[in-house]
Design an enzyme around this catalytic site. Structure first.
Site, PDB file in Angstrom:
ATOM      1  CB  ALA A  24      38.232 -10.662  22.053  1.00  0.00           C
ATOM      2  N   GLY A  27      41.145  -6.829  25.078  1.00  0.00           N
ATOM      3  CA  GLY A  27      42.258  -7.910  25.841  1.00  0.00           C
ATOM      4  C   GLY A  27      43.493  -7.977  24.703  1.00  0.00           C
ATOM      5  CG  ASP A  28      44.815  -8.287  20.104  1.00  0.00           C
ATOM      6  OD1 ASP A  28      45.535  -9.186  19.820  1.00  0.00           O
ATOM      7  OD2 ASP A  28      44.627  -7.532  19.091  1.00  0.00           O
ATOM      8  N   GLY A  29      44.816  -5.764  22.634  1.00  0.00           N
ATOM      9  CA  GLY A  29      45.840  -4.524  22.772  1.00  0.00           C
ATOM     10  C   GLY A  29      46.492  -4.568  24.018  1.00  0.00           C
TER      11      GLY A  29
END
Length: 142
Positions: A24, A27-29
């Site tokens: 996560a 994925g956030d970046g």
């Protein structure tokens, strides 16, 4: 020059054992960069503040949860497994976030991170473009 940072860095087996919250984080970046790039491309004459505010509307947990609910039926069994594993991982939601939305958003971000580290760019682009489509449609309704 070629940018091959991820080429052959993770096998599918290795990726399955990465902590879902680490996926996560990645994925956030990835998602943030995608959204900012998309918004700059769509709003070339806009100022930074306007682009930032639009970006926030895409990346906040509530929006990610909504997008995930729109595409969950299109996920492969493997992708759904990654999403569920991350969604169900114990984590502390920020004080201002709804816990259910935060967990769905975490699952969404883990899915993005998983696809990214496995270099599955076609699938990643498909999902991110579906998100933009859903986001643009939702924005038109407000």
């Amino acid at each position: 020059m070629e940018f091959n940072l991820l080429k052959d860095k993770f096998t599918e087996e290795q990726a399955k054992f990465i902590n879902p919250l680490v996926l996560a984080l990645i994925g956030d970046g990835v998602y943030e960069v995608f959204i900012r790039t998309y918004l700059v491309e769509q709003n070339r004459e806009s100022n930074v503040q306007k682009i930032h505010l639009k970006a926030v509307s895409y990346v906040k947990a509530e929006a990610q949860s909504t997008y995930m609910k729109q595409i969950v039926d299109e996920l492969t069994e493997e992708e759904l497994g990654v999403f569920k594993r991350a969604r169900n991982t114990k984590s502390n939601a920020p004080k201002n976030a709804d816990v259910a939305n935060y967990r769905w958003a975490t699952g969404f971000e883990a899915l993005i991170g998983y696809l990214y580290i496995l270099n599955r760019m076609d699938r990643l682009n498909y999902i991110l473009n579906k998100i933009v489509e859903v986001g643009d449609n939702n924005e038109g309704k407000s």
